[in-house]
Scaffold this active site. Structure first.
Site, mmCIF file in Angstrom:
data_model
loop_
_atom_site.group_PDB
_atom_site.id
_atom_site.type_symbol
_atom_site.label_atom_id
_atom_site.label_comp_id
_atom_site.label_asym_id
_atom_site.label_seq_id
_atom_site.Cartn_x
_atom_site.Cartn_y
_atom_site.Cartn_z
ATOM 1 C CD GLU A 165 -7.535 -15.550 -30.335
ATOM 2 O OE1 GLU A 165 -6.457 -15.297 -30.396
ATOM 3 O OE2 GLU A 165 -8.450 -14.518 -30.046
ATOM 4 C CG ASP B 246 -12.503 -14.025 -25.285
ATOM 5 O OD1 ASP B 246 -13.520 -13.206 -24.979
ATOM 6 O OD2 ASP B 246 -11.630 -13.591 -26.312
ATOM 7 C CG ASN C 233 -15.148 -12.462 -27.808
ATOM 8 O OD1 ASN C 233 -14.635 -11.422 -27.934
ATOM 9 N ND2 ASN C 233 -14.790 -13.495 -28.657
#
Length: 378
Positions: free
Chosen positions: A118, A265, A267
């Protein structure tokens, strides 16, 4: 003079009248601060972690960091301010404030490898790359095509040099790389799922680094951010299968048997199919995650990979802590045949994380927590 909280948002003016002590004064001069007084964070969640990372680790060791830093694109929406992070002071969601905290946090880890998710393109170019450059780190960036954010990998210049990069977008690689033909053909039997997978802009950043002191030591550093939706377990399984096939191509075919560090990440919590697949090397075609979004999006296929991977930081209670959710979503997977864990830098205490209810906060720049570990070659 230390400004008080009451002065946050105001500018400071200094007025100086010269005098000689004998009641003779010259004309006063004034100067105004260029910007307003900003609130400082006080004690930060990472202060205690910095006590473990004051120095760069020794030659045979690698300090790795994985961190989803929360893209400005997502932090500054009305939805974020009112629904996702209503507990966070609005000024603490602003980009400049978070960037200052983030640079302070990352610099204090004295890392050799940093994998970030991100990352806004402008944040990489204007803020992180120059700041970390000053601390001896070289940065690489890969954007997600449809978004303004992507992945960044930084490596310590005096420990590593870059040999090659092998970045892919999952959807593109699935369609065009013969490496994934078998998976692509299987996926074609499930058009609804196929369409979803191909719509995603998720990417994988793969960098091959070489030790500057021992050129025989090469390492494959992978970094990713998988699809976010809670019911997207089936999509994540396809994405991770593509990722592992691609990493295998780089770390086994292009550079025969070099160790892998895979950060990101994902998730995926430790109870998910994706985590189990990475950890165990296989997933059954009847695993419940193949129906994570209901019967109409069922896609059953057995998958396997040949790596022996281990989560270097284990399975913390959480790496993401927001108002409506907390769980472990981020990992640093290592090649257990070639690398071992020397130390894991403890995560902030629950008390530190919840001081301002949840994350992000005035003392923590993201809704995720950085994972940090020291690894050594076996």
């Amino acid at each position: 003079f230390t400004p008080s909280n009451a002065l946050v948002g105001l500018r400071l003016k200094l007025r100086c009248t010269p005098g000689d002590g004998a009641q003779r004064y010259g004309p006063p001069r004034e100067v105004e601060s260029s910007g307003p007084v900003e609130a400082g964070p006080g004690a930060c969640t990472f202060d205690s972690r910095h006590l473990y990372t004051k120095k760069v680790c020794g030659e045979g060791s690698i300090r790795a960091v994985s961190y989803n830093i929360l893209a400005d694109t997502y932090a500054q929406t009305e939805f974020s301010r009112t629904v996702l992070y209503p507990y966070c002071a609005p000024y603490a969601l602003e980009l400049d404030y978070r960037q200052n905290l983030l640079k302070k946090e990352l610099a204090g880890y004295s890392a050799d490898l940093i994998c970030l998710q991100e990352v806004d393109k402008s944040v990489f170019v204007d803020s992180l790359a120059p700041a970390l450059d000053a601390f001896g780190l070289e940065g690489l960036f890969r954007i997600k095509e449809k978004q303004h954010e992507g992945l960044a990998t930084f490596y310590r210049r005096d420990k590593f040099s870059l040999l090659s990069q092998h970045n892919i977008a999952f959807s593109e690689a699935l369609l065009s790389d013969p490496l994934h033909k078998e998976l692509c053909d299987k996926l074609a039997e499930y058009p609804l799922v196929q369409e979803k997978v191909l719509q995603r802009s998720s990417v994988l950043q793969v960098s091959v680094l070489q030790s500057t002191t021992d050129p025989s030591r090469k390492i494959c550093v992978a970094n990713t951010h998988l699809y976010w939706h809670p019911k997207g377990g089936n999509i994540r399984l396809i994405q991770i299968a593509v990722a592992l096939s691609h990493i295998k191509h780089v770390a086994c075919d292009l550079y025969p048997s070099i160790p892998v560090i895979f950060c990101g990440d994902f998730n995926s919590t430790p109870s998910s199919g994706t985590y189990s697949f990475i950890n165990s090397g296989g997933i059954a075609e009847d695993h419940e995650d193949w129906v994570s979004n209901g019967e109409e999006e069922r896609c059953n296929m057995p998958l396997s990979h040949s790596f022996k991977l281990l989560s270097a930081c284990g399975e913390p209670a959480y790496t993401n802590y927001v108002g409506g959710f907390h769980g472990c979503l981020d990992y640093i997977f290592i090649d257990k045949n070639a690398l071992e864990v020397e130390q894991v830098i403890p995560l902030p205490s629950h008390e530190e994380v919840t001081t301002h209810q949840a994350l992000p906060s005035v003392s923590h720049p993201s809704d995720h927590i950085a994972l940090i570990c020291d690894l050594k070659w076996k």
